[in-house]
Write a protein that holds these residues in place. Structure first.
Motif, PDB file in Angstrom:
ATOM      1  N   GLN A 141       0.839  -1.198   0.000  1.00 31.40           N
ATOM      2  CA  GLN A 141       0.000   0.000   0.000  1.00 31.40           C
ATOM      3  C   GLN A 141       0.880   1.258   0.000  1.00 31.40           C
ATOM      4  OE1 GLN A 141      -0.512  -2.758   1.609  1.00 31.40           O
ATOM      5  NE2 GLN A 141      -2.688  -3.268   1.788  1.00 31.40           N
ATOM      6  N   GLN A 142       0.470   2.280  -0.738  1.00 34.25           N
ATOM      7  CA  GLN A 142       1.322   3.452  -0.927  1.00 34.25           C
ATOM      8  C   GLN A 142       0.615   4.783  -0.743  1.00 34.25           C
ATOM      9  OE1 GLN A 142       3.670   3.393  -4.515  1.00 34.25           O
ATOM     10  NE2 GLN A 142       3.917   1.172  -4.472  1.00 34.25           N
ATOM     11  N   ALA A 143      -0.623   4.756  -0.264  1.00 38.85           N
ATOM     12  CA  ALA A 143      -1.382   6.006  -0.168  1.00 38.85           C
ATOM     13  C   ALA A 143      -1.697   6.395   1.270  1.00 38.85           C
ATOM     14  CB  ALA A 143      -2.674   5.894  -0.971  1.00 38.85           C
ATOM     15  N   GLY A 144      -0.881   5.941   2.212  1.00 37.85           N
ATOM     16  CA  GLY A 144      -1.083   6.301   3.609  1.00 37.85           C
ATOM     17  C   GLY A 144      -2.164   5.501   4.302  1.00 37.85           C
ATOM     18  N   GLU A 145      -2.604   4.391   3.697  1.00 36.42           N
ATOM     19  CA  GLU A 145      -3.668   3.572   4.289  1.00 36.42           C
ATOM     20  C   GLU A 145      -3.227   2.967   5.623  1.00 36.42           C
ATOM     21  OE1 GLU A 145      -3.679   2.290  -0.178  1.00 36.42           O
ATOM     22  OE2 GLU A 145      -2.229   3.061   1.287  1.00 36.42           O
ATOM     23  N   TRP A 146      -4.220   2.742   6.484  1.00 32.89           N
ATOM     24  CA  TRP A 146      -3.966   1.943   7.676  1.00 32.89           C
ATOM     25  C   TRP A 146      -3.963   0.467   7.277  1.00 32.89           C
ATOM     26  CZ3 TRP A 146      -2.213   3.025  12.376  1.00 32.89           C
ATOM     27  CH2 TRP A 146      -2.249   4.357  12.791  1.00 32.89           C
ATOM     28  N   VAL A 147      -3.009  -0.272   7.817  1.00 29.08           N
ATOM     29  CA  VAL A 147      -2.818  -1.677   7.469  1.00 29.08           C
ATOM     30  C   VAL A 147      -2.809  -2.504   8.742  1.00 29.08           C
ATOM     31  CG1 VAL A 147      -1.140  -3.323   6.541  1.00 29.08           C
ATOM     32  CG2 VAL A 147      -1.526  -1.169   5.361  1.00 29.08           C
ATOM     33  N   ASP A 148      -3.542  -3.626   8.728  1.00 30.09           N
ATOM     34  CA  ASP A 148      -3.436  -4.581   9.830  1.00 30.09           C
ATOM     35  C   ASP A 148      -3.250  -5.979   9.247  1.00 30.09           C
ATOM     36  OD1 ASP A 148      -5.933  -5.538   9.004  1.00 30.09           O
ATOM     37  OD2 ASP A 148      -7.023  -4.560  10.628  1.00 30.09           O
ATOM     38  N   GLU A 149      -3.327  -6.996  10.099  1.00 30.54           N
ATOM     39  CA  GLU A 149      -3.032  -8.360   9.666  1.00 30.54           C
ATOM     40  C   GLU A 149      -4.038  -8.903   8.659  1.00 30.54           C
ATOM     41  OE1 GLU A 149      -1.158  -7.688  13.684  1.00 30.54           O
ATOM     42  OE2 GLU A 149      -3.101  -7.251  12.768  1.00 30.54           O
ATOM     43  N   THR A 150      -5.206  -8.264   8.569  1.00 27.81           N
ATOM     44  CA  THR A 150      -6.225  -8.729   7.623  1.00 27.81           C
ATOM     45  C   THR A 150      -6.166  -7.984   6.291  1.00 27.81           C
ATOM     46  OG1 THR A 150      -7.918  -7.157   8.360  1.00 27.81           O
ATOM     47  CG2 THR A 150      -7.736  -9.231   9.587  1.00 27.81           C
ATOM     48  N   SER A 151      -5.295  -6.999   6.183  1.00 25.05           N
ATOM     49  CA  SER A 151      -5.205  -6.204   4.956  1.00 25.05           C
ATOM     50  C   SER A 151      -4.639  -7.036   3.812  1.00 25.05           C
ATOM     51  CB  SER A 151      -4.325  -4.973   5.183  1.00 25.05           C
ATOM     52  OG  SER A 151      -4.861  -4.140   6.189  1.00 25.05           O
ATOM     53  N   PRO A 152      -5.006  -6.709   2.584  1.00 29.84           N
ATOM     54  CA  PRO A 152      -4.456  -7.447   1.443  1.00 29.84           C
ATOM     55  C   PRO A 152      -2.941  -7.305   1.376  1.00 29.84           C
ATOM     56  CG  PRO A 152      -6.307  -6.047   0.786  1.00 29.84           C
ATOM     57  CD  PRO A 152      -5.965  -5.664   2.177  1.00 29.84           C
ATOM     58  N   THR A 153      -2.289  -8.402   1.044  1.00 29.15           N
ATOM     59  CA  THR A 153      -0.850  -8.364   0.814  1.00 29.15           C
ATOM     60  C   THR A 153      -0.647  -8.197  -0.688  1.00 29.15           C
ATOM     61  OG1 THR A 153      -0.863 -10.785   0.776  1.00 29.15           O
ATOM     62  CG2 THR A 153      -0.203  -9.724   2.824  1.00 29.15           C
ATOM     63  N   VAL A 154      -0.164  -7.024  -1.046  1.00 30.34           N
ATOM     64  CA  VAL A 154      -0.002  -6.694  -2.464  1.00 30.34           C
ATOM     65  C   VAL A 154       1.449  -6.288  -2.714  1.00 30.34           C
ATOM     66  CG1 VAL A 154      -2.386  -6.087  -2.975  1.00 30.34           C
ATOM     67  CG2 VAL A 154      -0.907  -4.380  -1.911  1.00 30.34           C
ATOM     68  N   ALA A 155       2.340  -7.184  -2.304  1.00 31.16           N
ATOM     69  CA  ALA A 155       3.767  -6.897  -2.413  1.00 31.16           C
ATOM     70  C   ALA A 155       4.149  -6.627  -3.862  1.00 31.16           C
ATOM     71  CB  ALA A 155       4.571  -8.070  -1.869  1.00 31.16           C
ATOM     72  N   GLY A 159       9.050  -8.539  -0.711  1.00 33.71           N
ATOM     73  CA  GLY A 159       7.754  -8.877  -0.151  1.00 33.71           C
ATOM     74  C   GLY A 159       7.194 -10.164  -0.713  1.00 33.71           C
ATOM     75  N   ARG A 160       7.385 -10.374  -2.001  1.00 32.20           N
ATOM     76  CA  ARG A 160       6.867 -11.593  -2.634  1.00 32.20           C
ATOM     77  C   ARG A 160       7.538 -12.840  -2.064  1.00 32.20           C
ATOM     78  NH1 ARG A 160       9.053 -13.900  -6.849  1.00 32.20           N
ATOM     79  NH2 ARG A 160      10.130 -12.003  -7.537  1.00 32.20           N
ATOM     80  N   LEU A 161       8.842 -12.790  -1.854  1.00 28.08           N
ATOM     81  CA  LEU A 161       9.545 -13.956  -1.318  1.00 28.08           C
ATOM     82  C   LEU A 161       9.265 -14.137   0.169  1.00 28.08           C
ATOM     83  CD1 LEU A 161      12.826 -13.675  -3.361  1.00 28.08           C
ATOM     84  CD2 LEU A 161      11.226 -15.586  -3.390  1.00 28.08           C
ATOM     85  N   MET A 162       9.014 -13.039   0.880  1.00 25.85           N
ATOM     86  CA  MET A 162       8.594 -13.173   2.279  1.00 25.85           C
ATOM     87  C   MET A 162       7.259 -13.904   2.359  1.00 25.85           C
ATOM     88  SD  MET A 162      10.471 -12.295   4.778  1.00 25.85           S
ATOM     89  CE  MET A 162      11.839 -11.279   5.306  1.00 25.85           C
ATOM     90  N   LEU A 163       6.345 -13.571   1.466  1.00 22.31           N
ATOM     91  CA  LEU A 163       5.063 -14.266   1.450  1.00 22.31           C
ATOM     92  C   LEU A 163       5.248 -15.746   1.142  1.00 22.31           C
ATOM     93  CD1 LEU A 163       2.798 -11.659  -0.379  1.00 22.31           C
ATOM     94  CD2 LEU A 163       2.597 -12.402   2.006  1.00 22.31           C
ATOM     95  N   GLU A 164       6.150 -16.066   0.234  1.00 24.72           N
ATOM     96  CA  GLU A 164       6.416 -17.463  -0.092  1.00 24.72           C
ATOM     97  C   GLU A 164       6.991 -18.196   1.118  1.00 24.72           C
ATOM     98  OE1 GLU A 164       9.065 -20.086  -3.276  1.00 24.72           O
ATOM     99  OE2 GLU A 164       8.578 -17.988  -3.755  1.00 24.72           O
ATOM    100  N   ALA A 165       7.910 -17.536   1.825  1.00 21.38           N
ATOM    101  CA  ALA A 165       8.496 -18.150   3.017  1.00 21.38           C
ATOM    102  C   ALA A 165       7.457 -18.300   4.129  1.00 21.38           C
ATOM    103  CB  ALA A 165       9.676 -17.313   3.502  1.00 21.38           C
ATOM    104  N   GLU A 166       6.582 -17.303   4.272  1.00 20.44           N
ATOM    105  CA  GLU A 166       5.508 -17.410   5.255  1.00 20.44           C
ATOM    106  C   GLU A 166       4.664 -18.646   4.993  1.00 20.44           C
ATOM    107  OE1 GLU A 166       4.654 -12.694   6.327  1.00 20.44           O
ATOM    108  OE2 GLU A 166       3.098 -13.929   5.421  1.00 20.44           O
TER     109      GLU A 166
END
Length: 285
Positions: A117-131, A136-143
């Motif tokens: 996210q790049q527009a100052g949005e609030w983000v929590d654990e339920t927010s979309p992961t749009v790496a 970020g993409r490889l972190m998601l793969e490792a997760e």
């Protein structure tokens, strides 16, 4: 009750801080890293390379109650991230299987880079992961490797870690660092001691039988515009000059929430950049 045991795989800066906190709480701590002489006193060293398929000769025998995977990439490119986070975790899980060990929980130290996210949005654990980038993409793969491990797993997505030895912004401010003021460029931070503290808190909560979620964001209480942080540091440090180059615009702008971790009972020692940077500059951490 016997002392709980934990293996910190990738026991560097954050892992070492975690180890000290757990040792103070009478945990048995194993630390895996290439150079065990750098481990904090009291940690049982496991000399090994997460990037190799070869199981370390000193792998701990007996049961391991917990695993914390806290690796750091040696090479900051796509191949380096895959080696450190995806393949390294796969190696450790394989070594556990070889020894018939199944920890009660795995904490995988991840990153807020999974949020694009790049527009100052609030983000929590339920927010979309749009790496958007490879990190970020490889972190998601490792997760996902952690979640598919067969071990109850929680991902801990740390934001911008700062602390002693992590003083890039302080150095830039002293040189007259310029940033865009409008629109505000929001950033997220966590002091290194609080990053370790959150991991220690989650381990202790699990040991006490509290139900953990599969994801937590590690961030202080006060996401802030970078211009506000720089302005406060300039005043604190007495910096009056500005660099000659144009204002710097960094990519990304979001505000991460720590509400889930706080609902479980955690709170950061340094609730904002002000307390954290003051502690660094005054030599209190």
């Amino acid at each position: 009750m016997s002392a709980p045991s934990v293996l910190i795989a990738g026991c560097g800066d954050i892992g070492g801080r975690l180890a000290r906190q757990l040792l103070a709480a009478h945990w048995q701590v194993h630390g895996l890293r290439r150079t065990v002489s750098s481990l904090p006193a009291g940690v049982i060293g496991v000399a090994g390379d997460l990037f190799s398929e070869q199981c370390p000769a000193g792998w701990p025998t007996g049961s391991l109650d917990y695993l914390v995977y806290s690796a750091a990439a040696t090479d900051h490119d796509e191949a380096g991230y895959r080696t450190a986070y995806v393949e390294g975790l796969q190696h450790v899980l394989g070594w556990l299987q070889q020894h018939g060990q199944r920890p009660k929980r795995l904490l995988f130290v991840s990153s807020s880079s999974v949020y694009g996210q790049q527009a100052g949005e609030w983000v929590d654990e339920t927010s979309p992961t749009v790496a958007g980038g490879y990190s970020g993409r490889l972190m998601l793969e490792a997760e996902q490797v952690a979640l598919d491990s067969g071990i109850p797993a929680s991902r801990v997505r740390l934001t911008g870690i700062y602390g002693p030895g992590r003083e890039w912004l302080l150095s830039q401010v002293r040189q007259g660092y310029r940033v865009v003021v409008d629109p505000p460029l929001y950033g997220n931070r966590i002091h290194a001691d609080d990053a370790a503290g959150l991991l220690a808190f989650l381990l202790e909560a699990d040991r006490q039988g509290k139900a953990l979620e599969d994801c937590y964001i590690g961030v202080d209480d006060t996401p802030a515009a970078l211009a506000d942080v720089v302005g406060w540091l300039r005043e604190y440090l007495g910096v009056t000059q500005w660099a000659e180059n144009a204002s710097v615009r960094r990519a990304g702008s979001k505000r991460c929430s720590n509400a889930r971790a706080k609902a479980l009972g955690w709170s950061p020692r340094y609730p904002s950049f002000r307390e954290g940077y003051a502690a660094i500059l005054e030599g209190r951490c």
